[in-house]
Structures are given as structure tokens and as C-alpha cells.
Scaffold this active site. Structure first.
Site, PDB file in Angstrom:
ATOM      1  N   LYS A 197       8.714   6.156  10.207  1.00  0.00           N
ATOM      2  CA  LYS A 197       7.620   6.396  11.154  1.00  0.00           C
ATOM      3  C   LYS A 197       8.003   7.429  12.229  1.00  0.00           C
ATOM      4  O   LYS A 197       9.173   7.792  12.357  1.00  0.00           O
ATOM      5  CB  LYS A 197       7.185   5.065  11.775  1.00  0.00           C
ATOM      6  CG  LYS A 197       6.766   4.021  10.730  1.00  0.00           C
ATOM      7  CD  LYS A 197       5.450   4.349  10.043  1.00  0.00           C
ATOM      8  CE  LYS A 197       5.224   3.722   8.693  1.00  0.00           C
ATOM      9  NZ  LYS A 197       5.010   2.308   8.576  1.00  0.00           N
TER      10      LYS A 197
HETATM   11  C1  LIG Z   1       4.606   1.105   7.692  1.00  0.00           C
HETATM   12  C2  LIG Z   1       3.292   0.420   7.736  1.00  0.00           C
HETATM   13  C3  LIG Z   1       3.155  -0.923   8.115  1.00  0.00           C
HETATM   14  C4  LIG Z   1       4.305  -1.856   8.256  1.00  0.00           C
HETATM   15  O1  LIG Z   1       5.221  -1.499   9.172  1.00  0.00           O
HETATM   16  P1  LIG Z   1       6.611  -2.301   9.235  1.00  0.00           P
HETATM   17  O2  LIG Z   1       7.139  -1.958  10.571  1.00  0.00           O
HETATM   18  O3  LIG Z   1       7.435  -1.788   8.106  1.00  0.00           O
HETATM   19  O4  LIG Z   1       6.292  -3.751   9.093  1.00  0.00           O
HETATM   20  C5  LIG Z   1       1.892  -1.447   8.282  1.00  0.00           C
HETATM   21  N1  LIG Z   1       0.799  -0.697   8.044  1.00  0.00           N
HETATM   22  C6  LIG Z   1       0.875   0.577   7.633  1.00  0.00           C
HETATM   23  C7  LIG Z   1      -0.377   1.353   7.414  1.00  0.00           C
HETATM   24  C8  LIG Z   1       2.134   1.172   7.446  1.00  0.00           C
HETATM   25  O5  LIG Z   1       2.219   2.424   6.984  1.00  0.00           O
END
Ligand SMILES: *Cc1c(COP(=O)(O)O)cnc(C)c1O
Length: 407
Positions: A197
Site C-alpha cells: 500500500k
Molecule cells: C489490501 C486491501 C485490504 C486488506 O488490507 P490488509 O491490511 O491486508 O488487511 C482490504 N481491502 C482492499 C480493497 C485492499 O486492497
């Protein structure tokens, strides 16, 4: 040239911040987490943000805080990463899927059709960093006829008196919707700091609390914080203070807190987010848009419109008049030429779990239509302009080879 898809942003400041944390003698939830929470709250323009160990945990925690469980329904887009729906399943409720619009965000007209007296929350997703249509969603949940359907089972539900808008902003830290930062446009907003992210803590997330004025957001933050720490009245850091050994357990909390060692990574990054990391991601997105914009066979992602702007998390392109097999063949050629690409996302109804739960892709035609011709290109701050030019060359030649047999 080998180009990875999304390497983490690790510079000397990250190394120093982590090393300082290790040497400090305190590695789990403590001062670094508090500092990161302040930085997130500032970017999201809210008073309180709570760090957790993932966005998935943050969504579960928010649903649980609102008292959502067995017998309840939560509306989610079919086109998202599965964590959006899994969080709903994990609290015992049922995900009700809806289709998307061509900007890849949830179709609000379809939401309206799927609201029942069991609907307790809607989870819009800011796909690729482009915010969902929160004005339309907020207007919908506040409509008198929709509110009249809402049945309150808990004190929190009674106080809100309507469907909760819980934003899955895993992609959209730093994005704006109609002039307001994500975090400020839904009741509760959950960001992700997973390794790929925009800001990462290796694994982690944050919950921005922005409930309407009948709630005390500081109290909600405090209760949610307890819920990340086994429902224990004193966290481990506070217990280290003189006379601090006593504590109580006041509710059946989870263990979802973020360690300082992880927060340190994100802290070093987030200080540079607005001035360095985000502008560099924007540069990459705008360069792609300029170079690919001359081809009429490709559709580019929406990056800005009026007072809204993306956080440039993913760069999803869609090929016009390309089917799923052709798209897969294009991806294979691109990969062979050393460029890592991805697909965001495989709609949930195409995955085994959701098929076994009787969801069918036929009910979400626009999700399939967008998925079958989608490819996400690499985007990160240190992607150079020559690398971007190379990626575009590879995309164009791969498309030509598959579609026009120009080998
Ligand atoms: C990455 C992601 C998540 C989950 O995030 P985590 O921190 O890995 O639990 C949830 N929703 C979307 C759309 C994502 O891309």
C-alpha cells in the site's frame, strides 16, 4: 529491464526509525504507534485514528463495535479484494454484493435495491485510490424511507439511527472526495498499511473515527483501542509505569494492536507522504496517462474530477474490445518482457469460497466486464520516467502482438 510491481519504500529514514525503536527497548504498541496515529489523523482530517494490525482487522473491529453479527447484512461491492467481504463473514454477518460503475466504485443505485431491514452497514471501496461516491451514499442512508427500515439492536445502532457507512479506504490514504480527505467523508474509514500500500508498516491499518455529533469520537476511539488489546483497561506500555500492574478486562476484546516496530516503518514514510511520496506517485500516473492517452484501444483510470483526486495507489488500465483470454495472453507477454503487472481485482463471485456460498458472477455483469479486460501497471515513487516509457512500450507491443498479430 526487470520492473517489479510494487516494492516497499525503504530509505535511510525508515532504517533509522526502525533501528531507534529496536534500541529503545520498547517494540510493541507505544509511542511510535501514537505518533503514527497523529499523522494519519492529520492526513484524514479527523481527531482520532486508531492503528491496528491490518485493514481486515480494522473492518472487523468497526463492524463488531457497531454490534453487527448473526442475522445482519452488510452491503459490499462484488469488485474488491476479498478482505472487504471476509471481515463481514468473520463477525457472523452476511455480505450482500452489489455491482460497480465504470469508475470501478460501487453502484449506488444497486445499493438502494439491495437494502433490507437487516442491512446494518455499507462498505464502499475506494478502488485504486479513487473515492466512491460518498455524497450519494450518505444521502441514501439518511433518506427518511431508508432510515425507517433500519432496526436498532444495540446502543450504538440506536444512537446512529441508520445504516453505518464504513469506508474500505485500503487504497485511498491522501485521496480527496469533493474537497475533503478520505477519512472525513464516511462514518468510519479504514486504511491499510500492508506491504504494497501507499504507506506501509509491513502489515497494519488504521481506523479513522468520524461519527456524527451525537457520538463522542474520543470515547469511540478509546473503546475501539480496548477492543484491540483484549479489552484490557491498561496497555502493556502503561503497565510499565510505577504501580501500574493492576488492570481489568471489561469486554471480550480482540488482539489487533499494531506494534511500535511496525509503526516505525510507516512513521518514517508518512512524514514524507504529502510532499514526496504522493507527488511522485502522481507523476507516474500522469506520465502513464500522457503516454497511453494517444491510443484509442485503452481506457485510463479516473485520477481527478472537480474537487476529487485519487491517491494514485493502483494504475488500472482496461483494453477496449478485449476478452478475458486475450487479456491473459497480453499479461503473459508483458511479464515475459520483464514487467510485473497485476489484476485488480478478480471479482469475488469468481472465487471458490464465494461460489460455494452461492454468489454468481452473472449477477454482477459490470464487475465481470471491467475485470476481463483489466491490467494494473507498476506504480511507486521511485519508478523513473525511462522505466515508465519502457513499460508503456511493452504494453503497446504486447497488445499489438495479441490483438493485431503484429509479431
Ligand atoms: C489490501 C486491501 C485490504 C486488506 O488490507 P490488509 O491490511 O491486508 O488487511 C482490504 N481491502 C482492499 C480493497 C485492499 O486492497
Amino acid at each position: 529491464m526487470k520492473i517489479p510491481f510494487s516494492p516497499p519504500y525503504i530509505d535511510d529514514d525508515v532504517l533509522n526509525e526502525v533501528s531507534e525503536t529496536l534500541k529503545s527497548g520498547w517494540i510493541t504498541t507505544g509511542p511510535k504507534v501514537s505518533q503514527l496515529e497523529k499523522e494519519v489523523a492529520t492526513i484524514a482530517s479527523v481527531d482520532h485514528a486508531l492503528c491496528v494490525n491490518s485493514a481486515t482487522s480494522g473492518l472487523m473491529l468497526s463492524l463488531r463495535w457497531f454490534g453487527i453479527g448473526a442475522g445482519d447484512e452488510v452491503i459490499v461491492p462484488a469488485y474488491t479484494y476479498s478482505a472487504t467481504a471476509l471481515a463481514v463473514i468473520h463477525v457472523g454477518a452476511k455480505p450482500i454484493m452489489v455491482d460497480i460503475c465504470d469508475d470501478l466504485t460501487v453502484d449506488v443505485e444497486d445499493i438502494e435495491k439491495k437494502i433490507t431491514k437487516s442491512t446494518k452497514a455499507i462498505i464502499p471501496v475506494d478502488i485504486a485510490g479513487w473515492p466512491a461516491d460518498y455524497d450519494a451514499i450518505n444521502a441514501l442512508v439518511n433518506r427518511e424511507d431508508i432510515k425507517a427500515k433500519f432496526i436498532s439492536k444495540t446502543e450504538e445502532q440506536r444512537m446512529l439511527g441508520r445504516i453505518l457507512v464504513l469506508s474500505d479506504a485500503a487504497h485511498s490514504l491522501g485521496a480527496t472526495y469533493n474537497g475533503l480527505p478520505t477519512g472525513k467523508v464516511a462514518d468510519i474509514t479504514v486504511f491499510s498499511f500492508h506491504a504494497v500500500k501507499n504507506i506501509t508498516t509491513a502489515e497494519g491499518g488504521a481506523i479513522a473515527v468520524n461519527l456524527p455529533k451525537q457520538f463522542n469520537n474520543k470515547d469511540v476511539y478509546s473503546i475501539m483501542r480496548l477492543m484491540t488489546l483484549n479489552g484490557q483497561t491498561k496497555d502493556a506500555f502503561t503497565k510499565t509505569k510505577v504501580g501500574g500492574w493492576q488492570y481489568d478486562i471489561i469486554l471480550p476484546g480482540f488482539k489487533m494492536n499494531m506494534p511500535d516496530i511496525c509503526a516505525a516503518i510507516g512513521l518514517a514514510q508518512i512524514r514524507k507522504y504529502k510532499d514526496l511520496i504522493l507527488p511522485d506517485r502522481k507523476r507516474v500516473a500522469l506520465t502513464y496517462s500522457k503516454l497511453l492517452g494517444i491510443y484509442n484501444w485503452v481506457r485510463l483510470p479516473r485520477l481527478s474530477l472537480n474537487e476529487s483526486e485519487s491517491s494514485y495507489h493502483v494504475f488500472p488500465i482496461r483494453f477496449n474490445a478485449v476478452n478475458e483470454n486475450q487479456r491473459d495472453a497480453i499479461i503473459e507477454l508483458i511479464s515475459k518482457k520483464g514487467v510485473s503487472v497485476n489484476v485488480h481485482f478478480i471479482p469475488m463471485p469468481l472465487l471458490s469460497l464465494f461460489k460455494s456460498l452461492s454468489y454468481s458472477i452473472n449477477d454482477y455483469p459490470n464487475s465481470y466486464k471491467n475485470y476481463m479486460c483489466e491490467v494494473s501497471l507498476p506504480i511507486y515513487p521511485n519508478l523513473t520516467n525511462p522505466q515508465i516509457e519502457y513499460i508503456v512500450k511493452v504494453v503497446v507491443s504486447s497488445y499489438d502482438e495479441v490483438i493485431n498479430n503484429k509479431l
